[in-house]
Motif scaffolding. Structure first.
Motif, short mmCIF file in Angstrom:
data_model
loop_
_atom_site.label_atom_id
_atom_site.label_comp_id
_atom_site.label_asym_id
_atom_site.label_seq_id
_atom_site.Cartn_x
_atom_site.Cartn_y
_atom_site.Cartn_z
N VAL A 1 0.36 -1.10 0.15
CA VAL A 1 -0.25 -0.08 -0.08
C VAL A 1 0.48 1.02 -0.32
O VAL A 1 0.34 2.30 -0.85
CB VAL A 1 -1.17 -0.01 1.02
N LEU A 2 1.72 1.61 0.63
CA LEU A 2 2.90 2.90 0.82
C LEU A 2 3.46 2.24 -0.37
O LEU A 2 4.18 3.20 -1.05
CB LEU A 2 4.05 2.54 1.72
N TRP A 3 3.99 1.70 -1.10
CA TRP A 3 4.28 2.00 -2.24
C TRP A 3 3.49 2.01 -3.20
O TRP A 3 4.27 2.84 -4.33
CB TRP A 3 5.26 0.00 -2.26
N TYR A 4 2.20 1.79 -3.49
CA TYR A 4 1.15 1.93 -4.18
C TYR A 4 1.00 3.96 -4.10
O TYR A 4 1.12 4.27 -5.18
CB TYR A 4 -0.17 1.24 -3.91
N ASP A 5 0.60 4.26 -3.17
CA ASP A 5 0.89 5.46 -2.73
C ASP A 5 1.84 6.73 -2.95
O ASP A 5 1.21 7.27 -3.56
CB ASP A 5 0.27 5.50 -0.96
N HIS A 6 2.74 5.47 -2.75
CA HIS A 6 4.12 6.98 -3.17
C HIS A 6 4.37 6.75 -4.67
O HIS A 6 4.18 7.85 -5.26
CB HIS A 6 5.96 6.17 -2.27
N ARG A 7 3.80 5.93 -5.39
CA ARG A 7 4.58 5.88 -6.98
C ARG A 7 2.63 7.04 -7.15
O ARG A 7 3.30 7.42 -8.49
CB ARG A 7 3.63 4.73 -7.85
N THR A 8 1.62 7.11 -6.83
CA THR A 8 0.66 6.75 -7.02
C THR A 8 1.20 9.50 -6.48
O THR A 8 0.04 9.85 -7.46
CB THR A 8 -0.30 7.50 -6.19
N ALA A 9 1.36 9.20 -6.24
CA ALA A 9 1.89 10.96 -5.36
C ALA A 9 3.21 11.44 -6.46
O ALA A 9 2.58 12.54 -6.92
CB ALA A 9 2.15 10.76 -3.81
N GLU A 10 3.79 10.45 -6.68
CA GLU A 10 4.83 10.80 -7.74
C GLU A 10 4.11 11.40 -8.90
O GLU A 10 4.04 12.56 -10.09
CB GLU A 10 5.46 9.53 -8.08
N ALA A 11 3.08 10.37 -9.56
CA ALA A 11 2.51 10.37 -10.50
C ALA A 11 1.20 11.40 -10.75
O ALA A 11 1.48 12.11 -11.77
CB ALA A 11 1.27 9.46 -11.34
N ALA A 12 0.77 12.19 -10.20
CA ALA A 12 -0.31 12.72 -9.52
C ALA A 12 1.26 14.12 -9.43
O ALA A 12 0.57 14.95 -9.85
CB ALA A 12 -0.62 12.98 -7.92
N LEU A 13 1.59 14.50 -9.05
CA LEU A 13 2.74 14.87 -8.72
C LEU A 13 3.14 15.41 -9.83
O LEU A 13 3.72 17.18 -10.36
CB LEU A 13 4.08 14.98 -7.35
N ASP A 14 4.24 14.55 -10.91
CA ASP A 14 4.23 14.27 -12.19
C ASP A 14 3.19 15.82 -13.42
O ASP A 14 3.22 16.42 -13.42
CB ASP A 14 4.96 13.53 -12.98
N LEU A 15 1.86 15.13 -12.67
CA LEU A 15 0.81 15.66 -13.92
C LEU A 15 1.06 17.38 -13.59
O LEU A 15 0.53 17.66 -14.49
CB LEU A 15 -0.15 14.80 -13.55
N TYR A 16 0.56 17.80 -12.28
CA TYR A 16 0.36 18.51 -11.54
C TYR A 16 1.50 19.92 -12.34
O TYR A 16 0.90 20.96 -12.45
CB TYR A 16 0.28 18.65 -9.92
N ARG A 17 3.16 19.39 -11.78
CA ARG A 17 3.72 20.45 -12.20
C ARG A 17 3.67 20.21 -14.51
O ARG A 17 4.12 21.64 -14.43
CB ARG A 17 4.77 19.09 -11.96
N GLU A 18 3.40 19.21 -14.46
CA GLU A 18 2.91 19.91 -15.95
C GLU A 18 1.65 20.40 -16.20
O GLU A 18 1.90 21.82 -17.14
CB GLU A 18 3.16 18.58 -17.24
N ALA A 19 0.87 21.05 -15.21
CA ALA A 19 -0.53 21.47 -15.91
C ALA A 19 -0.33 22.57 -15.42
O ALA A 19 -0.22 24.22 -15.67
CB ALA A 19 -1.13 20.89 -14.88
N THR A 20 0.70 22.99 -13.94
CA THR A 20 1.36 24.04 -13.36
C THR A 20 2.55 24.84 -14.79
O THR A 20 2.15 26.23 -14.72
CB THR A 20 2.20 24.18 -12.16
N ARG A 21 3.26 24.71 -15.27
CA ARG A 21 3.88 24.58 -16.67
C ARG A 21 3.03 25.39 -17.37
O ARG A 21 3.56 26.42 -17.74
CB ARG A 21 4.75 23.72 -17.23
N HIS A 22 2.04 24.61 -18.05
CA HIS A 22 1.44 25.38 -18.63
C HIS A 22 0.20 26.37 -18.60
O HIS A 22 0.74 27.63 -19.57
CB HIS A 22 0.14 24.31 -19.39
N TYR A 23 0.20 26.75 -17.23
CA TYR A 23 -0.70 27.55 -16.81
C TYR A 23 0.51 29.00 -16.73
O TYR A 23 -0.64 30.23 -16.39
CB TYR A 23 -1.18 27.57 -15.13
#
Length: 259
Positions: free
Chosen positions: A41-63
């Motif tokens: 579960v911790l590994w999955y949460d970590h990978r999920t948080a990383e994926a969300a952060l990457d997507l958030y950074r990409e959205a912020t870059r476009h913004y």
């Protein structure tokens, strides 16, 4: 006679030890399985948080990279940012990036002139992430600006007033300033005086305090001979200069830019 009894007792002891051994082994097995599940579960949460952060950074870059001299490209970047902020919120709602993405989604929708959608986004933030008290103050302030863009001063005042009720909000000075301007815009100088005085008293080092002091002097100068503020502001002599002009009053692009 004693030997059979002794052997029988030893057998019972061995049987008891075997039973305990099975129980111990079973307990160890359950513990190892639980550890494996928690680690997974911790590994999955970590990978999920990383994926969300990457997507958030990409959205912020476009913004943030919207060229002012290329309106078509700027519009395309804004739409892409809105799309990706939505993906973060919908696909990764339990990650640390989700509250920030939802807040910036509302801001991006305002920039895209989708005011109703922005208002619903800010409301959704309050519903889902109301425990984020510091960011909640900014969300309520942005909600107030969105209502002003719709011309709904009453709802805007409620949103700004909510900021004052949040113990951890860092933008109470801004909210007081906006409430003061709202009172001026609706020809209620006494209310404006109260908000400006509170701002100056409680937040003397605020960047809004100096402008509040100027507005306060103007309002006090308009007091009648008996010491009460004249409440009959007209189009020829509006209180506080351009404060009665809805286009100039509490513009999110100007006031929010200071925060």
């Amino acid at each position: 006679m004693s030997e059979p009894r002794l052997l029988s007792g030893m057998e019972r002891l061995l049987l008891t030890m075997q039973e305990y051994r099975r129980a111990v082994l079973a307990g160890v097995g359950v513990l190892l399985a639980a550890v494996a599940i928690v680690a997974g579960v911790l590994w999955y949460d970590h990978r999920t948080a990383e994926a969300a952060l990457d997507l958030y950074r990409e959205a912020t870059r476009h913004y943030l990279t919207r060229p002012a001299d290329k309106p078509e490209q700027a519009d395309a970047n804004l739409k892409e940012a809105i799309k990706k902020f939505r993906q973060v919120v919908e696909q990764y709602p339990r990650t640390p990036s989700a509250p920030l993405a939802l807040y910036h989604l509302g801001n991006a929708l305002v920039q895209a002139n989708e005011i109703d959608a922005a208002i619903e986004t800010y409301k959704r933030y309050v519903l889902l992430y109301g425990s984020h008290s510091v960011l909640l103050g900014l969300v309520q302030q942005r909600l107030g600006y969105a209502y002003l863009l719709k011309g709904d001063r009453d709802q805007a005042a409620k949103a700004f007033s909510t900021v004052l009720q949040l113990p951890s909000a860092l933008n109470k000075d801004n909210a007081l300033f906006e409430l003061g301007k709202l009172e001026e815009a609706q020809s209620r100088p006494e209310g404006a005086l109260s908000h400006y005085q509170q701002l100056i008293k409680e937040y003397p080092n605020s960047p809004f305090a100096s402008e509040a002091a100027v507005r306060l002097k103007v309002l006090e100068a308009k007091k009648g001979p008996e010491g009460s503020v004249s409440g009959t502001a007209t189009a020829e002599s509006p209180p506080g200069g351009s404060a009665t002009n809805p286009a100039a009053h509490s513009s999110p692009s100007s006031s929010a830019g200071q925060r």
